[in-house]
Write an enzyme that holds these catalytic residues in place. Sequence first.
Site, mmCIF file in Angstrom:
data_model
loop_
_atom_site.group_PDB
_atom_site.id
_atom_site.type_symbol
_atom_site.label_atom_id
_atom_site.label_comp_id
_atom_site.label_asym_id
_atom_site.label_seq_id
_atom_site.Cartn_x
_atom_site.Cartn_y
_atom_site.Cartn_z
ATOM 1 C CE LYS A 54 -1.237 1.415 -6.890
ATOM 2 N NZ LYS A 54 -0.071 1.275 -7.774
ATOM 3 C CD GLN A 98 2.052 3.362 -10.053
ATOM 4 O OE1 GLN A 98 1.574 3.192 -8.943
ATOM 5 N NE2 GLN A 98 1.659 2.674 -11.105
ATOM 6 C CG ASP A 121 3.693 -3.477 -6.399
ATOM 7 O OD1 ASP A 121 2.466 -3.651 -6.328
ATOM 8 O OD2 ASP A 121 4.218 -2.470 -6.920
#
Length: 297
Positions: A54, A98, A121
Site C-alpha cells: 500500500k 491494518q 476503508d
Amino acid sequence: MTAAIIDGKAFAATLRARVGELATAFEAKAGRKAGLAVVLVGEDPASQVYVRSKGKSTLEAGMNSFEHKLPADTSEADLLAVVEALNADVAVDGILVQLPLPKHIDEQKVIAAINPDKDVDGFHVTNAGRLAVGQPGFVPCTPLGCLMLLKDRLGDLSGLDAVVIGRSNIVGKPMAQLLISESCTVTVAHSRTKDLADVVRRADIVVAAVGRPEMVKGDWIKPGATVIDVGINRVPGAEAGKTRLVGDVDYASAAAVASAITPVPGGVGPMTIAVLLRNTLVAAYRNAGLVLAADAV
Ligand code: NAD
C-alpha cells in the site's frame, strides 16, 4: 462457452494511472500532496506485505504515505491516541488501520475513533450507514472494486439477479448494498443458506466472498452469468512444499459456463489497492474543499 477473462490487473493499472493524474492536479490546486496514513500493529507477515505494498502504491500515485508501525504490545489507549493525532493532522487525508489487530485491542473501538471523512476503508459505522441510505461516503475498497469491474463489463446492471455469497461487513454486506443501488435484485447467501447451488443458479451476477477454496462449481452457474471471485485461498501446489492461490470459485468448470469471470490471482485482488488510492484522492479533494467531478474517477 468459454468465459471472457475480466482482467482486474489491467483495470486496476488504468485506475491507478487516472488517480495519479488527479493527484498531480490536486497538488497544484491545494499546494500539498494528498496523504494516506497506514497504521500497523504487530508483525503479522501477511499484514506487513499488505502495508508495504500500500505504501509503495501510494507513493507511485504521487501521494504522501505515512507509515506508523507499532509494536504488538501497544495498548488500545496508545493506538487510539495515534488515530486521534492522525485525525487532527491536515496532511493526512486517509487513515487505514491494518486489520486484524492484536486480540487485546477492540477493533470496533479503533474503527469508531477514525474520523469518518478520513475513513478510506469505509469500515466506520457512519460510512456503512451512508452506503445503506445512499449518501456520499466511503465504500469498502474490495466491493467497490468488484462493482467497477461489473459495470465495466455489463454497463447498466438494473434488473439483473445478483447473488452475493458471504455477508461480512468488509465484502458481502457492502457488495449487496452497492448492487441494490444499481437496481439489481439481490440475494445474500451465507453459511446457513439452504440449497446454495440452487440459489446461485438463479444469478446473472455471482459474487463469491466466502474464503473456501473452489467451493462454487461450474454446474451452479447459470449459463452466461458473470462471476466475480473475491476469494483468496492458499492451497498446496503441484510441487511438494509449494502453495498456490485459488479463489472461492472452481475456475475451470465455471469458466466453461459463465460469460465472464475474474481469475485468481489477477482479478479482484489488484482492485483493492487501486480503489484505496481512489478513495484517498476523493478524501483529499473533500478535505481541501475542492471539487472533484462525480465521474472523475
Ligand atoms: P469472512 O470470513 O468475514 O466471511 C465469509 C462469509 O462467507 C461469511 O459471511 C459466511 O457466512 C460465508 N460462508 C462461510 N462458509 C460458507 C458456506 N459453506 N456457504 C456459504 N457461505 C459461507 O470473509 P471475508 O473477509 O468476507 O473474505 C471472503 C474471502 O474474500 C476470503 O477468501 C478473503 O481472503 C477474500 N478477500 C479478498 C480481498 C481482495 O482484496 N481480493 C479482500 C477481502 C477479502
